[in-house]
Design a protein around this motif. Structure first.
Motif, mmCIF file in Angstrom:
data_model
loop_
_atom_site.group_PDB
_atom_site.id
_atom_site.type_symbol
_atom_site.label_atom_id
_atom_site.label_comp_id
_atom_site.label_asym_id
_atom_site.label_seq_id
_atom_site.Cartn_x
_atom_site.Cartn_y
_atom_site.Cartn_z
ATOM 1 N N GLY A 85 0.818 -1.202 0.000
ATOM 2 C CA GLY A 85 0.000 0.000 0.000
ATOM 3 C C GLY A 85 0.850 1.250 0.000
ATOM 4 N N ASN A 105 2.618 1.563 -3.512
ATOM 5 C CA ASN A 105 1.648 1.941 -4.542
ATOM 6 C C ASN A 105 1.316 3.428 -4.464
ATOM 7 N N ALA A 106 1.205 3.956 -3.273
ATOM 8 C CA ALA A 106 0.866 5.366 -3.111
ATOM 9 C C ALA A 106 2.005 6.271 -3.559
ATOM 10 N N GLN A 113 -5.075 -5.275 -2.275
ATOM 11 C CA GLN A 113 -4.533 -3.924 -2.386
ATOM 12 C C GLN A 113 -5.589 -2.853 -2.622
ATOM 13 N N GLY A 159 -5.945 0.097 -0.301
ATOM 14 C CA GLY A 159 -4.800 1.002 -0.427
ATOM 15 C C GLY A 159 -4.973 1.976 -1.560
ATOM 16 N N TYR A 160 -5.542 1.505 -2.684
ATOM 17 C CA TYR A 160 -5.831 2.412 -3.796
ATOM 18 C C TYR A 160 -6.857 3.457 -3.387
ATOM 19 N N SER A 214 -5.192 6.018 -0.793
ATOM 20 C CA SER A 214 -4.200 6.886 -1.426
ATOM 21 C C SER A 214 -4.855 7.848 -2.408
ATOM 22 N N ASN A 251 -3.046 7.145 -9.290
ATOM 23 C CA ASN A 251 -3.812 6.499 -8.225
ATOM 24 C C ASN A 251 -5.284 6.362 -8.584
ATOM 25 N N GLY A 294 -1.381 2.522 2.261
ATOM 26 C CA GLY A 294 -1.744 3.456 1.200
ATOM 27 C C GLY A 294 -1.783 4.895 1.688
#
Length: 252
Positions: free
Chosen positions: A17, A20-21, A52, A55-56, A59, A182, A218
């Protein structure tokens, strides 16, 4: 699932997370952890996509002010992202596990190389919105369509790939591109999740462990992305991509 597996998945979810952010590539971590926990490649990939997703969401929410400024201009990219992700997810479900496993290290290598080359591939600014501007308007949805097929199919390095392609076709600084990335990643992941859930290839117990960790990571990642120098972020992501590419080549 053992206690060790649970700890491994929670830590991988948080780090994914966070990564990815910042710049993308968190699927490298979740896919690897799920594989070590015993899931076959296609189930590991599908489970990773769902794990995930929070987390998307977090973020993307952390970039809410940036998103409100450009969302109307991003609509064409959102549309092609839905179509491309649907196509990519359906292609994945059409494969068997051995065939997919052989593709994994090559997909990781391609995504990492593209991200590393991004600063040199980015076009120079032009003074007007003439023929070049027209070409960019068509090139941006086209490249995003290709990236979204990849995102629906595998996802590892999806953020890396989108940062590179958006850098080639869209204007703005790193944080604008990251906010756009994102948002598009959220849409791509949502479509793929629906397809994978309907295809019955998801490890839901593993998802339950990784979801809260990915959500925390995230949000923490966006905080870090606004304070860490862009060069450091890029070097960190490239290092992760290279290390995991080497690992999956060795494991193939």
């Amino acid at each position: 699932m053992t206690v060790t597996d649970s700890v491994l998945l929670f830590v991988a979810g948080f780090l994914a997370g966070l990564v990815n952010a910042v710049a993308g590539g968190g699927t490298f971590l979740t896919f690897g952890a799920l594989s070590l926990a015993g899931l076959p490649p296609i189930a590991a990939n599908a489970t990773s996509s769902i794990a995930q997703f929070p987390g998307y969401v977090t973020s993307t929410l952390a970039y809410a002010k940036d998103i409100r400024r450009y969302w109307q201009g991003a609509l064409p990219l959102l549309v092609v992202s839905v179509i491309g992700s649907l196509l990519g997810a359906l292609i994945l479900l059409a494969l068997d596990n051995p065939s997919f496993k052989r593709l994994v290290p090559w997909l990781l290598l391609a995504a990492t190389a593209l991200f590393a080359a991004g600063p040199w591939l980015r076009p120079k600014p032009t003074g007007g919105a003439g023929a070049e501007g027209g070409r960019q308007r068509y090139l941006s949805p086209l490249t995003q369509f290709v990236a979204s097929i990849y995102g629906g199919f595998f996802g590892a390095g999806m953020g890396i790939m989108m940062l590179a392609t958006l850098g080639l076709t869209e204007g703005g600084d790193y944080h604008r591109l990251n906010a756009l990335k994102n948002t598009l990643a959220l849409v791509i992941a949502a479509v793929a999740i629906v397809v994978f859930a309907l295809g019955d290839v998801v490890g839901w117990v593993q998802v339950a462990v990784m979801v809260p960790a990915a959500a925390l990571g995230g949000y923490a990642g966006v905080w870090g992305a606004k304070r860490v120098p862009q060069t450091a972020v890029r070097v960190f992501v490239i290092a992760i991509g290279l290390l995991l590419t080497a690992y999956y080549f060795a494991a193939a």
